[in-house]
Design an enzyme around this catalytic site. Sequence first.
Site, PDB file in Angstrom:
ATOM      1  CG  ASP A   4      -3.141  -3.166  10.915  1.00  0.00           C
ATOM      2  OD1 ASP A   4      -2.624  -2.078  11.132  1.00  0.00           O
ATOM      3  OD2 ASP A   4      -4.206  -3.245  11.143  1.00  0.00           O
ATOM      4  CG  HIS A  47      -1.739  -0.453   7.168  1.00  0.00           C
ATOM      5  ND1 HIS A  47      -2.770  -0.058   7.988  1.00  0.00           N
ATOM      6  CD2 HIS A  47      -1.963  -0.802   6.011  1.00  0.00           C
ATOM      7  CE1 HIS A  47      -3.743  -0.740   7.280  1.00  0.00           C
ATOM      8  NE2 HIS A  47      -3.443  -1.143   6.099  1.00  0.00           N
TER       9      HIS A  47
END
Length: 328
Positions: free
Chosen positions: A150, A173
Amino acid sequence: MNIAALPILFLLASVANAKPVVFNILKKYGGKVNEDITLPLTNVWKDACATPGQSKVVVPAGTYRLGPVQLNGPCKGPIELKVRGTLVAPGYLSFFKWGSWVRFERVDQLTLSGNGTFDGQGKSIWGKYNGALPISTGINIIDSKIGTGDDCISLGDGNRDILIQKVTCGPGHGISIGSLGKYENEEPVVGVKVVYCNLINTMNGVRIKTWPASLPGAASNMHFENIYMRNVSNPVIIDQVYCPWNQCKAQIPSKIKISQVSFKNIRGTSQTKEAVKLLCSNEIPCENVEITNIDLAYQGSDGPATSQCTNVNPTISGKQNPPACTLK
Ligand SMILES: *[C@@H]1O[C@H](CO)[C@@H](O)[C@H](O)[C@H]1NC(C)=O
Ligand SMILES: *[C@@H]1O[C@H](CO)[C@@H](O)[C@H](O)[C@H]1NC(C)=O
């Protein structure tokens, strides 16, 4: 590291060769799922820390309550805390008199890993006690390797004076400011510096994102400098039309004002053709955005790389690969 103050989850991964001595908070240390593990964790840490060579403390899957803990060094070797479970902070403020929830001090060669969660119970506390709140101001994240799947680092409203330096991020991310504008009374984001960082195989590189149809707000003084990207899908992105799964009214502009932003000395490779995207609000355009020395190559057959700018008129200097604002 004051984990309670940051509504983020960041996990550090490292590659170890020798086999560590493993300590489990359950079993002999008395930790139990759904119970308070403040004491078991404190004791297990002491033993692991006193063990010569590599050691590893494991918190298995499950939910545990955890009061304030200090996990201190110096330790006799590299130490890893692997959290598979969810650690829940007490839902009251008193522990903040300690100044932190989970605190590591004087620990060299620390690895924090696992798919677990540090649940600081921030929302419940912030709702009740306006005033003497824990801050997240003035945080430095330095010399770390973060791979979560993430966001590597996610900054939210009210974050001020944050330095992110020499961080290697990926997979995941990327480094993200926002999403902003979803909730009432969000505090501005002011003063973020991201310098000398590497982003490897991430979905985004450096990103600022705000919801469309948002409440008013501001983010300013954000600087990204000397960043290396490798195979990053959106290396440089301001996204004020961030609307995953169509869960918002994308056609209504964001009311977050973004200003004083610079992207400087950013090089490497882009995994997609649109290497630079500055998509600002059409109601409140971005102001004082600078892009200097960008060199992002795209290898795909539909290349070369392009850049897109909407509702922003950046100051451009130095090398520009892709050419700045090719698409409006
Ligand atoms: C982490 O992964 C394990 C399975 O590998 C799972 O049992 C556990 O619930 C996960 N923890 C969290 C907090 O998602
Ligand atoms: C580049 O990133 C994509 C996903 O974003 C991944 O599938 C691919 O394996 C990566 N390529 C390399 C060479 O690592």
